[in-house]
Design a protein around this motif. Sequence first.
Motif, PDB file in Angstrom:
ATOM      1  N   ALA A 195      21.156  33.849  65.810  1.00  0.00           N
ATOM      2  CA  ALA A 195      20.206  34.491  64.899  1.00  0.00           C
ATOM      3  C   ALA A 195      21.032  35.204  63.828  1.00  0.00           C
ATOM      4  O   ALA A 195      21.478  36.333  64.031  1.00  0.00           O
ATOM      5  CB  ALA A 195      19.322  35.480  65.670  1.00  0.00           C
TER       6      ALA A 195
ATOM      7  N   ASN B  28      35.157  39.299  56.688  1.00  0.00           N
ATOM      8  CA  ASN B  28      33.974  39.557  57.510  1.00  0.00           C
ATOM      9  C   ASN B  28      34.308  40.274  58.809  1.00  0.00           C
ATOM     10  O   ASN B  28      33.524  41.090  59.285  1.00  0.00           O
ATOM     11  CB  ASN B  28      33.198  38.262  57.732  1.00  0.00           C
TER      12      ASN B  28
ATOM     13  N   ALA C 193      33.949  31.355  64.791  1.00  0.00           N
ATOM     14  CA  ALA C 193      33.074  30.193  65.021  1.00  0.00           C
ATOM     15  C   ALA C 193      33.665  28.896  64.477  1.00  0.00           C
ATOM     16  O   ALA C 193      33.234  27.810  64.869  1.00  0.00           O
ATOM     17  CB  ALA C 193      31.714  30.446  64.378  1.00  0.00           C
ATOM     18  N   GLN C 194      34.636  28.996  63.592  1.00  0.00           N
ATOM     19  CA  GLN C 194      35.238  27.780  63.042  1.00  0.00           C
ATOM     20  C   GLN C 194      36.224  27.133  64.020  1.00  0.00           C
ATOM     21  O   GLN C 194      36.621  25.991  63.839  1.00  0.00           O
ATOM     22  CB  GLN C 194      35.926  28.090  61.707  1.00  0.00           C
TER      23      GLN C 194
ATOM     24  N   PHE D 115      28.273  33.433  56.932  1.00  0.00           N
ATOM     25  CA  PHE D 115      29.508  34.114  56.525  1.00  0.00           C
ATOM     26  C   PHE D 115      30.731  33.199  56.443  1.00  0.00           C
ATOM     27  O   PHE D 115      31.698  33.534  55.783  1.00  0.00           O
ATOM     28  CB  PHE D 115      29.791  35.269  57.496  1.00  0.00           C
TER      29      PHE D 115
ATOM     30  N   ALA E 161      36.048  35.602  69.019  1.00  0.00           N
ATOM     31  CA  ALA E 161      36.520  34.320  68.468  1.00  0.00           C
ATOM     32  C   ALA E 161      35.851  34.049  67.131  1.00  0.00           C
ATOM     33  O   ALA E 161      34.793  34.605  66.822  1.00  0.00           O
ATOM     34  CB  ALA E 161      36.195  33.188  69.440  1.00  0.00           C
TER      35      ALA E 161
ATOM     36  N   ALA F 118      27.380  36.565  67.973  1.00  0.00           N
ATOM     37  CA  ALA F 118      26.326  37.239  68.750  1.00  0.00           C
ATOM     38  C   ALA F 118      26.108  38.685  68.360  1.00  0.00           C
ATOM     39  O   ALA F 118      25.123  39.290  68.789  1.00  0.00           O
ATOM     40  CB  ALA F 118      26.687  37.166  70.235  1.00  0.00           C
ATOM     41  N   GLY F 119      27.035  39.282  67.587  1.00  0.00           N
ATOM     42  CA  GLY F 119      26.931  40.718  67.352  1.00  0.00           C
ATOM     43  C   GLY F 119      27.060  41.434  68.687  1.00  0.00           C
ATOM     44  O   GLY F 119      27.960  41.163  69.479  1.00  0.00           O
TER      45      GLY F 119
ATOM     46  N   TYR G 293      25.049  49.422  61.262  1.00  0.00           N
ATOM     47  CA  TYR G 293      24.130  48.301  61.489  1.00  0.00           C
ATOM     48  C   TYR G 293      23.201  48.599  62.668  1.00  0.00           C
ATOM     49  O   TYR G 293      21.981  48.397  62.587  1.00  0.00           O
ATOM     50  CB  TYR G 293      24.946  47.037  61.767  1.00  0.00           C
TER      51      TYR G 293
HETATM   52  C1  LIG Z   1      23.798  39.812  61.112  1.00  0.00           C
HETATM   53  S1  LIG Z   1      24.871  39.821  62.514  1.00  0.00           S
HETATM   54  C2  LIG Z   1      23.917  38.826  63.617  1.00  0.00           C
HETATM   55  C3  LIG Z   1      24.211  39.160  65.062  1.00  0.00           C
HETATM   56  C4  LIG Z   1      22.991  39.401  65.949  1.00  0.00           C
HETATM   57  N1  LIG Z   1      22.205  38.218  66.122  1.00  0.00           N
HETATM   58  C5  LIG Z   1      22.157  40.513  65.363  1.00  0.00           C
HETATM   59  O1  LIG Z   1      21.032  40.229  64.932  1.00  0.00           O
HETATM   60  O2  LIG Z   1      22.630  41.635  65.333  1.00  0.00           O
HETATM   61  C6  LIG Z   1      26.150  38.699  61.982  1.00  0.00           C
HETATM   62  C7  LIG Z   1      27.282  38.531  63.002  1.00  0.00           C
HETATM   63  O3  LIG Z   1      28.077  37.384  62.651  1.00  0.00           O
HETATM   64  C8  LIG Z   1      29.408  37.676  63.006  1.00  0.00           C
HETATM   65  N2  LIG Z   1      30.357  36.771  62.340  1.00  0.00           N
HETATM   66  C9  LIG Z   1      30.667  36.728  61.010  1.00  0.00           C
HETATM   67  N3  LIG Z   1      31.581  35.766  60.787  1.00  0.00           N
HETATM   68  C10 LIG Z   1      31.855  35.195  61.996  1.00  0.00           C
HETATM   69  C11 LIG Z   1      32.717  34.143  62.403  1.00  0.00           C
HETATM   70  N4  LIG Z   1      33.493  33.499  61.529  1.00  0.00           N
HETATM   71  N5  LIG Z   1      32.751  33.813  63.714  1.00  0.00           N
HETATM   72  C12 LIG Z   1      31.986  34.474  64.628  1.00  0.00           C
HETATM   73  N6  LIG Z   1      31.158  35.487  64.284  1.00  0.00           N
HETATM   74  C13 LIG Z   1      31.076  35.845  62.989  1.00  0.00           C
HETATM   75  C14 LIG Z   1      29.569  39.139  62.576  1.00  0.00           C
HETATM   76  O4  LIG Z   1      30.693  39.743  63.150  1.00  0.00           O
HETATM   77  C15 LIG Z   1      28.239  39.734  63.010  1.00  0.00           C
HETATM   78  O5  LIG Z   1      28.310  40.273  64.314  1.00  0.00           O
END
Ligand SMILES: C[S@@+](CC[C@H](N)C(=O)[O-])C[C@H]1O[C@@H](n2cnc3c(N)ncnc32)[C@H](O)[C@@H]1O
Length: 274
Positions: free
Chosen positions: A144, A26, A128-129, A150, A126, A81-82, A37
């Motif tokens: 959100a 991911n 999230a785990q 993921f 970082a 947070a993206g 995106y």
């Molecule tokens: C669909 S985007 C959502 C972000 C934002 N809220 C948006 O709408 O654009 C998903 C986000 O989750 C993050 N992500 C995926 N796996 C993650 C993880 N293990 N820890 C932190 N972030 C993660 C991705 O890098 C991505 O930026």
Amino acid sequence: MGTESELGTVGVGRRAVDATESARANRRWWDADAAAYHREHGGFLGEADFVWCPEGLREEAAQLLGPPDRLVGARVLEVGAGSAMCSRWLLGRGARPVAFDISAGMLDFGARTAASTGLVVPLVQADAQQMPFRSHSFDVAFTAFGAIPFVADSAAVMTEVARVLRPGGRWVFAVSHPIRWAFPDSPGPDGLTATMSYFDRSAYVEFDAAGVPTYIEQHRTMGDRVRELGAAGFRLLDLVEPEWPDGLTSEWGQWSPLRGKLLPGTAIFVCELG
Ligand SMILES: C[S@@+](CC[C@H](N)C(=O)[O-])C[C@H]1O[C@@H](n2cnc3c(N)ncnc32)[C@H](O)[C@@H]1O
């Protein structure tokens, strides 16, 4: 070139993947996909706006994080947070947000938008785990669609959020509605016939010619989510299933006016610690 071809994706399937494999795939995906995106969804999401889901539900109207006056001065953590548009919206309303994400590519967009809007939120890279934050250091945490859909170990994320929140803190997260995994990923009529088991928890995996995952999404049932929250010490206050609003014509993956009128696309869990 699309992100799939850039990463050499040749196939899709369902199988078990561990936390490390999931995080690696991911991070690569979101680094590679960040520009596409934002090109595709940036207009819908805004630079300093807080939209919970493709149904267009806004925090301004829903107030899922609590009443606006309680957010003034609140320490808020945005998980996955993206580019942190939601955190910039919160900053503009007097909160003290910190935003983190696994992808440097997504955070880079956040840093550039901070510069152009003047709304500067601390950005941290970082997973999230394993969150690099002190225990009890936030009043509110939210996401959100970040991280949770993921990660292989969403129970670990719930435990980490519980650790970094103060007692009584609020945790609100939006994910794809669990029923979505019984239906094909299509916004059209073929997306209306259940073809997969809702109960199959194996991950959706896209992979390259060597079998290395290039993209992974994880499925949990509604009951799994509720049990993970309870095990981490959360009380579920509300489960919001936003309805498709009249007049919204935009599509986002399988989310569409056609499907949205018949099936829930998003589930938002509103929780409190303790
Ligand atoms: C669909 S985007 C959502 C972000 C934002 N809220 C948006 O709408 O654009 C998903 C986000 O989750 C993050 N992500 C995926 N796996 C993650 C993880 N293990 N820890 C932190 N972030 C993660 C991705 O890098 C991505 O930026």
